[in-house]
Design an enzyme around this catalytic site. Sequence first.
Site, PDB file in Angstrom:
ATOM      1  N   LYS A   1       1.775  -5.060   6.716  1.00  0.00           N
ATOM      2  CA  LYS A   1       1.512  -5.533   5.351  1.00  0.00           C
ATOM      3  C   LYS A   1       2.323  -6.796   5.067  1.00  0.00           C
ATOM      4  O   LYS A   1       3.533  -6.814   5.222  1.00  0.00           O
ATOM      5  CB  LYS A   1       1.882  -4.430   4.347  1.00  0.00           C
ATOM      6  CG  LYS A   1       1.789  -4.856   2.881  1.00  0.00           C
ATOM      7  CD  LYS A   1       2.054  -3.685   1.924  1.00  0.00           C
ATOM      8  CE  LYS A   1       2.092  -4.126   0.471  1.00  0.00           C
ATOM      9  NZ  LYS A   1       2.366  -2.995  -0.468  1.00  0.00           N
TER      10      LYS A   1
ATOM     11  N   ASP B   1       4.768  -8.976  -4.742  1.00  0.00           N
ATOM     12  CA  ASP B   1       3.876  -8.013  -5.397  1.00  0.00           C
ATOM     13  C   ASP B   1       4.264  -7.857  -6.870  1.00  0.00           C
ATOM     14  O   ASP B   1       5.191  -7.119  -7.194  1.00  0.00           O
ATOM     15  CB  ASP B   1       3.968  -6.660  -4.672  1.00  0.00           C
ATOM     16  CG  ASP B   1       3.013  -5.623  -5.258  1.00  0.00           C
ATOM     17  OD1 ASP B   1       2.160  -5.997  -6.097  1.00  0.00           O
ATOM     18  OD2 ASP B   1       3.127  -4.442  -4.856  1.00  0.00           O
TER      19      ASP B   1
ATOM     20  N   LYS C   1       3.649  -4.747 -12.779  1.00  0.00           N
ATOM     21  CA  LYS C   1       4.807  -3.859 -12.650  1.00  0.00           C
ATOM     22  C   LYS C   1       5.781  -4.113 -13.793  1.00  0.00           C
ATOM     23  O   LYS C   1       5.817  -5.216 -14.336  1.00  0.00           O
ATOM     24  CB  LYS C   1       5.537  -4.160 -11.335  1.00  0.00           C
ATOM     25  CG  LYS C   1       4.822  -3.700 -10.083  1.00  0.00           C
ATOM     26  CD  LYS C   1       5.642  -4.037  -8.844  1.00  0.00           C
ATOM     27  CE  LYS C   1       4.943  -3.574  -7.579  1.00  0.00           C
ATOM     28  NZ  LYS C   1       4.842  -2.120  -7.452  1.00  0.00           N
TER      29      LYS C   1
ATOM     30  N   ASP D   1       7.954  -7.204   0.117  1.00  0.00           N
ATOM     31  CA  ASP D   1       6.735  -6.419   0.355  1.00  0.00           C
ATOM     32  C   ASP D   1       5.960  -6.907   1.583  1.00  0.00           C
ATOM     33  O   ASP D   1       4.866  -6.433   1.861  1.00  0.00           O
ATOM     34  CB  ASP D   1       5.855  -6.463  -0.916  1.00  0.00           C
ATOM     35  CG  ASP D   1       5.016  -5.205  -1.105  1.00  0.00           C
ATOM     36  OD1 ASP D   1       5.338  -4.175  -0.483  1.00  0.00           O
ATOM     37  OD2 ASP D   1       4.040  -5.261  -1.881  1.00  0.00           O
TER      38      ASP D   1
ATOM     39  N   ASP E   1      -2.216  -2.825  -8.471  1.00  0.00           N
ATOM     40  CA  ASP E   1      -0.919  -2.704  -7.808  1.00  0.00           C
ATOM     41  C   ASP E   1      -1.036  -1.904  -6.503  1.00  0.00           C
ATOM     42  O   ASP E   1      -0.104  -1.886  -5.710  1.00  0.00           O
ATOM     43  CB  ASP E   1       0.081  -2.053  -8.770  1.00  0.00           C
ATOM     44  CG  ASP E   1       1.521  -2.220  -8.328  1.00  0.00           C
ATOM     45  OD1 ASP E   1       1.762  -3.032  -7.407  1.00  0.00           O
ATOM     46  OD2 ASP E   1       2.400  -1.549  -8.907  1.00  0.00           O
TER      47      ASP E   1
ATOM     48  N   GLU F   1      -2.404  -2.732  -3.866  1.00  0.00           N
ATOM     49  CA  GLU F   1      -3.002  -3.860  -3.160  1.00  0.00           C
ATOM     50  C   GLU F   1      -2.772  -3.806  -1.655  1.00  0.00           C
ATOM     51  O   GLU F   1      -3.549  -4.379  -0.890  1.00  0.00           O
ATOM     52  CB  GLU F   1      -2.434  -5.180  -3.718  1.00  0.00           C
ATOM     53  CG  GLU F   1      -1.108  -5.662  -3.111  1.00  0.00           C
ATOM     54  CD  GLU F   1       0.057  -4.699  -3.333  1.00  0.00           C
ATOM     55  OE1 GLU F   1      -0.035  -3.852  -4.248  1.00  0.00           O
ATOM     56  OE2 GLU F   1       1.054  -4.789  -2.594  1.00  0.00           O
TER      57      GLU F   1
ATOM     58  N   ARG G   1      -3.032  -1.365   0.504  1.00  0.00           N
ATOM     59  CA  ARG G   1      -4.119  -0.692   1.224  1.00  0.00           C
ATOM     60  C   ARG G   1      -5.374  -1.561   1.274  1.00  0.00           C
ATOM     61  O   ARG G   1      -6.177  -1.433   2.192  1.00  0.00           O
ATOM     62  CB  ARG G   1      -4.389   0.678   0.577  1.00  0.00           C
ATOM     63  CG  ARG G   1      -4.856   0.579  -0.847  1.00  0.00           C
ATOM     64  CD  ARG G   1      -4.737   1.905  -1.594  1.00  0.00           C
ATOM     65  NE  ARG G   1      -3.337   2.209  -1.942  1.00  0.00           N
ATOM     66  CZ  ARG G   1      -2.939   3.319  -2.563  1.00  0.00           C
ATOM     67  NH1 ARG G   1      -3.825   4.229  -2.901  1.00  0.00           N
ATOM     68  NH2 ARG G   1      -1.671   3.508  -2.859  1.00  0.00           N
TER      69      ARG G   1
HETATM   70  N1  BES Z   1       4.630  -2.458  -2.764  1.00  0.00           N
HETATM   71  C1  BES Z   1       4.362  -1.321  -3.569  1.00  0.00           C
HETATM   72  C2  BES Z   1       5.066  -0.064  -3.075  1.00  0.00           C
HETATM   73  C3  BES Z   1       6.559  -0.108  -3.169  1.00  0.00           C
HETATM   74  C4  BES Z   1       7.187   0.277  -4.342  1.00  0.00           C
HETATM   75  C5  BES Z   1       7.325  -0.508  -2.098  1.00  0.00           C
HETATM   76  C6  BES Z   1       8.557   0.227  -4.428  1.00  0.00           C
HETATM   77  C7  BES Z   1       8.699  -0.546  -2.182  1.00  0.00           C
HETATM   78  C8  BES Z   1       9.326  -0.184  -3.339  1.00  0.00           C
HETATM   79  C9  BES Z   1       2.850  -1.029  -3.591  1.00  0.00           C
HETATM   80  O1  BES Z   1       2.027  -2.137  -3.521  1.00  0.00           O
HETATM   81  C10 BES Z   1       2.568  -0.380  -4.901  1.00  0.00           C
HETATM   82  O2  BES Z   1       2.762  -1.000  -5.902  1.00  0.00           O
HETATM   83  N2  BES Z   1       2.131   0.875  -4.847  1.00  0.00           N
HETATM   84  C11 BES Z   1       1.840   1.615  -6.021  1.00  0.00           C
HETATM   85  C12 BES Z   1       0.568   2.391  -5.772  1.00  0.00           C
HETATM   86  C13 BES Z   1       0.050   3.084  -6.984  1.00  0.00           C
HETATM   87  C14 BES Z   1      -0.464   2.069  -7.977  1.00  0.00           C
HETATM   88  C15 BES Z   1      -1.044   4.028  -6.559  1.00  0.00           C
HETATM   89  C16 BES Z   1       3.006   2.562  -6.278  1.00  0.00           C
HETATM   90  O3  BES Z   1       3.537   3.115  -5.322  1.00  0.00           O
HETATM   91  O4  BES Z   1       3.383   2.715  -7.425  1.00  0.00           O
HETATM   92 ZN    ZN Z   2       2.844  -3.802  -2.526  1.00  0.00          ZN
HETATM   93 ZN    ZN Z   3       1.598  -2.985  -5.416  1.00  0.00          ZN
END
Ligand code: BES
Ligand code: ZN
Ligand code: ZN
Length: 499
Positions: free
Chosen positions: A263, A268, A275, A286, A345, A347, A349
């Site tokens: 990734k 992000d 966020k 990220d 968010d 993103e 995947r």
């Molecule tokens: N990059 C984040 C995941 C993340 C969060 C990595 C904190 C490291 C520290 C990812 O893109 C994300 O935002 N995931 C969301 C998914 C949700 C919207 C289903 C998450 O984990 O909140």
């Molecule tokens: Zn992310």
């Molecule tokens: Zn995200």
Amino acid sequence: MKLTVQIGDITRSDAGAIIVTLFQDEGVSGPAAAVDQALDGAISQLLQDGEIKAKAKERTVVHTLGHIPSPRVLALGLGKRAEYNHRLLRDAVANAARQLRGLGVETIAVAVDPALGEPEATAQAIAEGSILGLYTFKVHKKADEDDKEVRELTLVDADASREGALRSGVERGRILAEAQNWARDLANEPANFMTPTVLAERAKAVAAELGLECDVLERSDMERMGMGALLGVAQGSHQPPKLIVLRYQGAAPDAPALGLVGKGITFDTGGISIKPSQGMHEMKADMAGGADVIATVKALAEMKAKVNVTAVVPATENMPGGSAMRPGDVIRAMNGKTIEVLNTDAEGRLILADALCYARQLHLSPVVDVATLTGAMIIALGRIAVGAMTNNDALMERLRAAAAAAGEKVWQFPLFEEYKEHLKSEVADLKNVGNREAGSITAALFLQEFVDDAPWLHLDIAGVDQSDEVKGVLIKGSTGIPVRTLVNLSLSLAEKPLA
Ligand code: BES
Ligand code: ZN
Ligand code: ZN
């Protein structure tokens, strides 16, 4: 820092400091005994007085007052021999090297006691511990006169028959730790410096240095290939997206090629599903998964490993610009599957979906993806272990062995069919988020829709990719985990392909 191996008597070393190792409840033996004798029993006296117990993490600096050429000895406790392993040694050396750097020591000699284990693995652990432990990220800070640097670390062994093994262990450890530090550098870099374009340039620089093939796909290529998921994420940003493909061919051209997909979100924000501002700066990292897979290819190429491996890194920002994707938008991935984007968010995947399709188009197999994918993984495993999910048990067993050998931790989560319910959409083939339940697993099940039936392994590194403390080989910030595991896994799969 220069790493060298010397056969000889540790008591003759004129390094700024000598490190000798001690096991708990065993007194002094091996090279520590030789040093102790030269110091008229100073170390054994400390042991006798109970000031040194040789517990793990215990370090005692003793001044040598002219008894030997080196001005100080660091007695490094390793705890009970029954509990000792190379992971412990790697961390202990990292802590000791940092302590000595703080004292202004520029050259270190480590007395390699045969009791530390087989020479090659022992030397590798010492090399890794020192290089990883002394890592700093000071690119954007003006030089400080307090900035101290260890210039050289020498492994000293009395037994000439161990020299070859020590040298190859040092070389392997150096390559692995430097690759891991290279990945740390990229992930620590702020997002205004580490754009998708810069990430692609760094991959190209690796390719140029090591004679590898590197292709970078542009937006127009992505459009032509129907990568609507990657393009959907990229459309809110002014930075052009890149799909980085770095290939190392170390085995026969017809041997199977492993795919490592990482990734590469260089920042992000969450996009329109933005966020909270608290902690958002951490999302500069990220792209850690992308950095890790490029670093893995770099290490394998430097080792001249007999492996065919290709890193595929979809790189883009996730921004809430005027042309950004909206929640509810439907996009189409390269394999034709349509996706209802309910949360912009989620993103990672999306960009990985197209990258996984592309990896399959290149006939890469198995495919291993590495991503800071879900906050849920940090809730589940904290910053201790990588979350692993797979459609292939044999691949999981290889991962376990590779991680154990690297001293890194992995933990498997199940991909039960029942969880797939969460990804059913009314308007498209899939939706990109479930509810909050089992968030790391539903993210993995989403990815699985894009790998056909190829053996596939997903590593969710959210959490372990960052350290909030200085401890052993870890420094605050990016960890570069699991680069060493990925190298071991690649070697294992090349040596013995999955049945
Ligand atoms: N990059 C984040 C995941 C993340 C969060 C990595 C904190 C490291 C520290 C990812 O893109 C994300 O935002 N995931 C969301 C998914 C949700 C919207 C289903 C998450 O984990 O909140
Ligand atoms: Zn992310
Ligand atoms: Zn995200």
